[in-house]
Design an enzyme around this catalytic site. Structure first.
Site, short mmCIF file in Angstrom:
data_model
loop_
_atom_site.label_atom_id
_atom_site.label_comp_id
_atom_site.label_asym_id
_atom_site.label_seq_id
_atom_site.Cartn_x
_atom_site.Cartn_y
_atom_site.Cartn_z
N ASP A 261 -4.37 7.23 -3.39
CA ASP A 261 -5.01 7.27 -2.07
C ASP A 261 -6.49 7.60 -2.18
O ASP A 261 -7.19 7.60 -1.16
CB ASP A 261 -4.30 8.27 -1.15
CG ASP A 261 -4.28 9.68 -1.71
OD1 ASP A 261 -3.65 9.88 -2.76
OD2 ASP A 261 -4.88 10.58 -1.10
N ASN A 262 -6.98 7.87 -3.38
CA ASN A 262 -8.40 8.11 -3.61
C ASN A 262 -9.04 6.97 -4.40
O ASN A 262 -10.10 7.15 -4.99
CB ASN A 262 -8.62 9.43 -4.36
CG ASN A 262 -8.25 10.64 -3.54
OD1 ASN A 262 -8.20 10.57 -2.32
ND2 ASN A 262 -7.99 11.75 -4.20
#
Length: 495
Positions: A261-262
């Site tokens: 998610d990064n």
């Protein structure tokens, strides 16, 4: 109270032209909501470079209305704030639904050069995706993200950027009680690998296709005409990610939280939580003290990036079709990353082209640096100065083992003269190794002053880091060796 409510309903118009294409994807992708104001905001820092790219006037920030708008208490005219939903793997474990827990997308702004630039608040309060969090960011981490994202841009490394930071004395509990801040971040898009994972793992093929078509049509139009557009998208993201990781490794940058998610679908450096530009070179260096297993250690970053790409490939598999096609799209990473890194390291040596000779020399240098924990940035800058004409002593004095570094210097000279095929270039070396990077101790000093409402060092660092390949005599100590206490700085995920 009536005056406060009335003020919150008033809008602030910067004269920006807005678009809202992400919101057109449909309600499954986001939740509309407004930022939550912080109490008694004040300006911390602004990037006039980013403001100019957005077409803002030099004094865009000087009104009280502007301060209120960029701290979340007054709507920006034309914006349509929303929080997006995504999922992801965190530290290699499926974490399920995540989403913008403290970020709010305001929309896209049309820049004077025709680009669309998204604006996003970080730290602007609770969202439906905040989970157990409070939706806030703290001054400490906001200053670090502001400075580092602008510094990475100046280094030529793909990244999200930052327009400004506002602060407040409103308390925020982390490991200790800190104060709140809001960062205004910018990027062509904030879409992450996790957006695709959310709809794939949730068995929502229609939304997955809508998102994929959106990303292809906006950012990878060349993939539209491929035999398998989703596979072509995966291959294109693989290429960009390989290039980004080569940038990180060459500059000595550690991300710290490379969760899926990064990871940006555009190959940008995104989400500056725990990060560090290495001081003494250590391939096993871990910049995030929450990373007890060392999953995101410096030397593991390239492998983790491939793991994350594999997760993206799994998410896209319903559209790609055959697993073999997904693997074929990922396979080039194994050659692309080392080739890209070889090219960057050759440039740091002073050579325009990588070769077996440059690879061998870089290997010898890095092994010696790892043995002696030689300062990474200072070594490469001094090496560049030597290539540009300064005596070899500027390099030799960094090492205890003079014999070992002398062998590397001899290998360089032999490589430079070998049949005349490897001429070296001092200007190339100087343009590949910055004189200054945002070391942890510099950020800590700026934050300590900011906690006393002195933001001078934040602004000075922004100016110096904006020209990282120049020598800054006035700030020579900032380009020097870190103090002894720098090794005790601990950066965690609590931000």
């Amino acid at each position: 109270m009536h005056d406060v409510l009335q003020r919150e309903r008033e809008i602030f118009d910067l004269g920006l032209t807005w678009r809202h294409r992400f919101s057109e994807l449909g309600p499954a992708f986001y939740t509309p909501l407004s930022p939550m104001a912080v109490r008694d905001p004040y300006w911390v820092a602004r990037s006039q470079s980013m403001a100019r790219e957005l077409g803002l006037e030099e004094d865009w920030w000087r009104s009280q209305a502007a301060l209120e708008a960029f701290s979340g208490s007054r709507p920006l005219a034309g914006s349509m704030p929303l929080a997006t939903v995504y999922s992801g793997h965190q530290f290699g474990v499926w974490a399920g639904q995540l989403g913008d827990g403290r970020a709010i997308l305001l929309g896209e702004v049309e820049a004077p050069d025709g680009r669309s630039i998204e604006l996003q608040f970080k730290g602007s309060g609770l969202t439906p995706y905040s989970r157990m969090g409070d939706g806030r960011a703290v001054l400490r981490s906001s200053i670090r993200e502001f400075l580092c994202s602008e510094a990475m841009h100046a280094l030529g490394i793909p990244t999200t950027r930052a327009l400004c930071v506002t602060g407040s004395d409103q308390p925020v509990r982390r490991e200790t009680i800190e104060t709140a801040a809001v960062v205004t971040r910018t990027a062509p898009s904030f879409i992450r690998f996790g957006h695709f994972e959310h709809f794939s793992h949730g068995k929502h093929p229609d939304e997955l296709r809508v998102l994929t078509d959106y990303v292809i049509d906006r950012f990878y139009p060349e993939c539209r005409h491929a035999a398998n557009p989703a596979a072509a998208l995966l291959a294109a993201v693989t290429s960009r990610t390989a290039s980004l990781l080569a940038d990180w490794q060459a500059i000595g940058f550690c991300h710290g939280v490379m969760n899926t998610d990064n990871m940006s679908i555009l190959g940008l450096t995104i989400d500056y939580g725990p990060f560090q530009f290495m001081d003494g070179f250590d391939p096993n260096h871990i910049c995030n003290h929450s990373d007890t297993s060392g999953r995101y250690a410096y030397k593991r970053q390239p492998q983790v990036a491939y793991w994350n790409l594999f997760a993206l490939g799994q998410a896209l598999l319903p559209l790609i079709g055959e697993p073999e096609d997904a693997m074929a799209a990922l396979e080039p990473y194994k050659a692309l990353f080392p080739a890209e890194l070889d090219q960057r390291m050759a440039a740091k040596l002073g050579f325009a082209q990588a070769s077996e000779g440059t690879r061998s020399l870089v290997g010898e240098i890095l092994a010696l640096m790892a043995t002696e924990r030689t300062d990474y940035s200072i070594f490469w800058r001094r090496w560049a100065r030597h290539v540009a004409g300064e005596p070899a002593d500027v390099v030799r004095e960094l090492f205890l083992d003079h014999g070992a570094i002398d062998r590397c210097l001899l290998q360089f000279r032999e490589l430079a003269t070998y049949e005349g095929r490897h001429p070296y270039d001092g200007s190339l070396a100087l343009a590949s190794s910055p004189s200054i990077v945002l070391r942890n101790h510099l950020a800590e000093q700026a934050i300590a002053l900011a906690n006393q409402k002195d933001f001078s060092m934040v602004q000075q660092l922004l100016q110096v880091l904006g020209k990282p390949f120049e020598e800054h005599a006035e700030y020579a100590t900032w380009a020097g060796f870190p103090p002894d206490w720098a090794s005790s700085i601990q950066i965690s995920c609590s931000s």
